[in-house]
Design a protein around this motif. Sequence first.
Motif, PDB file in Angstrom:
ATOM      1  N   ALA A  11       4.488  -4.548  -1.128  1.00  0.00           N
ATOM      2  CA  ALA A  11       3.200  -3.867  -1.216  1.00  0.00           C
ATOM      3  C   ALA A  11       2.298  -4.260  -0.053  1.00  0.00           C
ATOM      4  O   ALA A  11       1.629  -3.413   0.548  1.00  0.00           O
ATOM      5  CB  ALA A  11       2.527  -4.196  -2.548  1.00  0.00           C
ATOM      6  N   ARG A  12       2.285  -5.536   0.260  1.00  0.00           N
ATOM      7  CA  ARG A  12       1.433  -6.005   1.362  1.00  0.00           C
ATOM      8  C   ARG A  12       1.842  -5.374   2.682  1.00  0.00           C
ATOM      9  O   ARG A  12       0.993  -4.993   3.496  1.00  0.00           O
ATOM     10  CB  ARG A  12       1.517  -7.525   1.442  1.00  0.00           C
ATOM     11  CG  ARG A  12       0.634  -8.131   2.516  1.00  0.00           C
ATOM     12  CD  ARG A  12       0.063  -9.464   2.076  1.00  0.00           C
ATOM     13  NE  ARG A  12      -0.399 -10.262   3.195  1.00  0.00           N
ATOM     14  CZ  ARG A  12      -1.453  -9.973   3.949  1.00  0.00           C
ATOM     15  NH1 ARG A  12      -2.151  -8.867   3.710  1.00  0.00           N
ATOM     16  NH2 ARG A  12      -1.819 -10.767   4.929  1.00  0.00           N
ATOM     17  N   ALA A  13       3.147  -5.252   2.905  1.00  0.00           N
ATOM     18  CA  ALA A  13       3.613  -4.631   4.145  1.00  0.00           C
ATOM     19  C   ALA A  13       3.112  -3.194   4.264  1.00  0.00           C
ATOM     20  O   ALA A  13       2.651  -2.759   5.324  1.00  0.00           O
ATOM     21  CB  ALA A  13       5.141  -4.671   4.195  1.00  0.00           C
ATOM     22  N   MET A  14       3.163  -2.443   3.166  1.00  0.00           N
ATOM     23  CA  MET A  14       2.742  -1.047   3.205  1.00  0.00           C
ATOM     24  C   MET A  14       1.225  -0.907   3.276  1.00  0.00           C
ATOM     25  O   MET A  14       0.703  -0.001   3.927  1.00  0.00           O
ATOM     26  CB  MET A  14       3.302  -0.300   1.994  1.00  0.00           C
ATOM     27  CG  MET A  14       4.815  -0.153   2.001  1.00  0.00           C
ATOM     28  SD  MET A  14       5.471   0.822   3.397  1.00  0.00           S
ATOM     29  CE  MET A  14       5.867  -0.492   4.591  1.00  0.00           C
ATOM     30  N   LEU A  24      -6.759   2.646  -0.620  1.00  0.00           N
ATOM     31  CA  LEU A  24      -5.640   2.086  -1.362  1.00  0.00           C
ATOM     32  C   LEU A  24      -6.124   1.346  -2.600  1.00  0.00           C
ATOM     33  O   LEU A  24      -7.020   0.497  -2.521  1.00  0.00           O
ATOM     34  CB  LEU A  24      -4.840   1.132  -0.479  1.00  0.00           C
ATOM     35  CG  LEU A  24      -4.200   1.808   0.748  1.00  0.00           C
ATOM     36  CD1 LEU A  24      -3.839   0.778   1.797  1.00  0.00           C
ATOM     37  CD2 LEU A  24      -2.976   2.584   0.339  1.00  0.00           C
ATOM     38  N   VAL A  25      -5.532   1.685  -3.744  1.00  0.00           N
ATOM     39  CA  VAL A  25      -5.807   0.982  -4.993  1.00  0.00           C
ATOM     40  C   VAL A  25      -4.478   0.429  -5.492  1.00  0.00           C
ATOM     41  O   VAL A  25      -3.522   1.178  -5.681  1.00  0.00           O
ATOM     42  CB  VAL A  25      -6.435   1.912  -6.053  1.00  0.00           C
ATOM     43  CG1 VAL A  25      -6.712   1.141  -7.333  1.00  0.00           C
ATOM     44  CG2 VAL A  25      -7.714   2.551  -5.511  1.00  0.00           C
ATOM     45  N   LEU A  26      -4.412  -0.885  -5.703  1.00  0.00           N
ATOM     46  CA  LEU A  26      -3.182  -1.555  -6.112  1.00  0.00           C
ATOM     47  C   LEU A  26      -3.249  -1.924  -7.590  1.00  0.00           C
ATOM     48  O   LEU A  26      -4.259  -2.467  -8.051  1.00  0.00           O
ATOM     49  CB  LEU A  26      -2.965  -2.830  -5.284  1.00  0.00           C
ATOM     50  CG  LEU A  26      -3.082  -2.699  -3.758  1.00  0.00           C
ATOM     51  CD1 LEU A  26      -2.818  -4.043  -3.096  1.00  0.00           C
ATOM     52  CD2 LEU A  26      -2.141  -1.639  -3.233  1.00  0.00           C
ATOM     53  N   PHE A  27      -2.179  -1.643  -8.313  1.00  0.00           N
ATOM     54  CA  PHE A  27      -2.059  -2.012  -9.724  1.00  0.00           C
ATOM     55  C   PHE A  27      -0.902  -3.003  -9.847  1.00  0.00           C
ATOM     56  O   PHE A  27       0.213  -2.713  -9.402  1.00  0.00           O
ATOM     57  CB  PHE A  27      -1.764  -0.780 -10.581  1.00  0.00           C
ATOM     58  CG  PHE A  27      -2.897   0.208 -10.651  1.00  0.00           C
ATOM     59  CD1 PHE A  27      -3.725   0.253 -11.758  1.00  0.00           C
ATOM     60  CD2 PHE A  27      -3.127   1.096  -9.615  1.00  0.00           C
ATOM     61  CE1 PHE A  27      -4.760   1.174 -11.832  1.00  0.00           C
ATOM     62  CE2 PHE A  27      -4.154   2.014  -9.673  1.00  0.00           C
ATOM     63  CZ  PHE A  27      -4.983   2.058 -10.789  1.00  0.00           C
ATOM     64  N   ASP A  45     -11.832  -2.703   1.576  1.00  0.00           N
ATOM     65  CA  ASP A  45     -11.072  -1.477   1.800  1.00  0.00           C
ATOM     66  C   ASP A  45      -9.868  -1.335   0.873  1.00  0.00           C
ATOM     67  O   ASP A  45      -9.210  -0.291   0.869  1.00  0.00           O
ATOM     68  CB  ASP A  45     -10.584  -1.417   3.249  1.00  0.00           C
ATOM     69  CG  ASP A  45     -11.735  -1.431   4.239  1.00  0.00           C
ATOM     70  OD1 ASP A  45     -12.752  -0.772   3.951  1.00  0.00           O
ATOM     71  OD2 ASP A  45     -11.626  -2.108   5.271  1.00  0.00           O
ATOM     72  N   VAL A  46      -9.545  -2.387   0.108  1.00  0.00           N
ATOM     73  CA  VAL A  46      -8.384  -2.352  -0.780  1.00  0.00           C
ATOM     74  C   VAL A  46      -8.830  -2.852  -2.146  1.00  0.00           C
ATOM     75  O   VAL A  46      -9.404  -3.936  -2.262  1.00  0.00           O
ATOM     76  CB  VAL A  46      -7.231  -3.233  -0.254  1.00  0.00           C
ATOM     77  CG1 VAL A  46      -6.039  -3.169  -1.209  1.00  0.00           C
ATOM     78  CG2 VAL A  46      -6.818  -2.788   1.145  1.00  0.00           C
ATOM     79  N   GLU A  47      -8.563  -2.064  -3.187  1.00  0.00           N
ATOM     80  CA  GLU A  47      -8.955  -2.453  -4.540  1.00  0.00           C
ATOM     81  C   GLU A  47      -7.722  -2.878  -5.326  1.00  0.00           C
ATOM     82  O   GLU A  47      -6.678  -2.230  -5.267  1.00  0.00           O
ATOM     83  CB  GLU A  47      -9.651  -1.292  -5.242  1.00  0.00           C
ATOM     84  CG  GLU A  47     -10.216  -1.676  -6.599  1.00  0.00           C
ATOM     85  CD  GLU A  47     -11.010  -0.553  -7.235  1.00  0.00           C
ATOM     86  OE1 GLU A  47     -11.342  -0.683  -8.436  1.00  0.00           O
ATOM     87  OE2 GLU A  47     -11.280   0.455  -6.549  1.00  0.00           O
ATOM     88  N   LEU A  48      -7.834  -3.979  -6.069  1.00  0.00           N
ATOM     89  CA  LEU A  48      -6.729  -4.520  -6.860  1.00  0.00           C
ATOM     90  C   LEU A  48      -7.102  -4.496  -8.335  1.00  0.00           C
ATOM     91  O   LEU A  48      -8.166  -4.988  -8.723  1.00  0.00           O
ATOM     92  CB  LEU A  48      -6.421  -5.952  -6.416  1.00  0.00           C
ATOM     93  CG  LEU A  48      -5.323  -6.708  -7.167  1.00  0.00           C
ATOM     94  CD1 LEU A  48      -3.978  -5.998  -7.011  1.00  0.00           C
ATOM     95  CD2 LEU A  48      -5.229  -8.139  -6.662  1.00  0.00           C
ATOM     96  N   ARG A  49      -6.218  -3.923  -9.165  1.00  0.00           N
ATOM     97  CA  ARG A  49      -6.473  -3.828 -10.600  1.00  0.00           C
ATOM     98  C   ARG A  49      -5.276  -4.397 -11.363  1.00  0.00           C
ATOM     99  O   ARG A  49      -4.134  -4.210 -10.975  1.00  0.00           O
ATOM    100  CB  ARG A  49      -6.702  -2.375 -11.017  1.00  0.00           C
ATOM    101  CG  ARG A  49      -7.886  -1.727 -10.301  1.00  0.00           C
ATOM    102  CD  ARG A  49      -8.074  -0.280 -10.728  1.00  0.00           C
ATOM    103  NE  ARG A  49      -9.084   0.392  -9.913  1.00  0.00           N
ATOM    104  CZ  ARG A  49      -9.405   1.685 -10.025  1.00  0.00           C
ATOM    105  NH1 ARG A  49      -8.794   2.435 -10.948  1.00  0.00           N
ATOM    106  NH2 ARG A  49     -10.321   2.225  -9.247  1.00  0.00           N
TER     107      ARG A  49
END
Length: 356
Positions: A11-14, A24-27, A45-49
């Motif tokens: 995920a981090r690479a992408m 980008l929103v990460l689950f 700029d990146v949201e983590l849920r």
Amino acid sequence: MGEGRGHAARARAMVEALRHRCRLVLFSSFDAYDFLAEQYASDPDVELRRIPGLRFHYTDGNLDNSKTVREGLSFWWNLRKSIAAAEEQIRAEKPDLIVCDFEPVLPRAANRAGVPVLSLDHQHFMLAYDLVALPRRLRRWAWAMGFAVRMFGISQQRTVVSAFYKPPLKPGWEETVQVGPLLRPAVRERQPTVGGHVLTYLRKATPPRVVEMLGRLGVPVKIYGLGERPPMGGATFHPISEEGFVDDLASCDCVIAAAGNQLLGEALYFGKPVFALPEWNHYEQGINACFLKDLSGGDWQALERVTAGELASFLDQRDRYRESLAESSETFDGNADAVAAIEAMLPKPAGVPEPA
């Protein structure tokens, strides 16, 4: 997916490859969530849920498939509630694409909300790859687990498989995109050197006798994954740290570690000989170990069965494996191909021509 850090590393690479043009929103869940939180918890700029997830369970230091299944059933029992909550978020966000790394909640919610899904994971190799070269025990497991992969219900419009090996595709899976390891920025930014230490990453359930053998190898061994503790012979124990771990991986002489796809891919990218230690009941890691040997990048033995003599033999042959990797035409870098597959499913910004 929350088990281990390989999913989070992909995920981090992408994220770093796409953040210049996408919101980008990460689950995520469990270990993967913790790993990503270190990088993105305060990133504007990146949201983590956090969402519910699945993981492996252990009993008396051994992988317990029965307990893993039982705990997994509890997750599946509550799946409809988790999907409904995710669908509500997706309908509110109106994303252009869901990228799924073998996680069962988001793609189901996306299908209900009418959002396209791209599957970008390692696990789909069990369906798409021709594994005839593997031992029968592993082929039978991959065939059986193929049903479990289908049961995840991802129902993707495109399938991308990331692995350090690329055997032929099975009939019916010819449209699958095969890419190499997905490399996070910390890996791509470093130039490998050949230092004097062995890099080791172990699961917490590793038998104490294996740790003792590593301490008696006669060379410095840096062990990650077991937490900080006093040195044991030539072995020192280090806390999980992305920068510290990648520094030690890039500068090590060789690697003796669990056989996760991500770690093996990163080690091979740096040209490091690897002795893999898959758990006997962890069939996916066993498959990774077999392909490692086929690539002449190292050797392997089951974690529960490895001997000091086998570790010493690997050290004696590590330069032969190093030379083999140096002569290989494989780059072990799948970032560009994976990004291209994602970009192909995203709407084109105004004024940007279609790629040739």
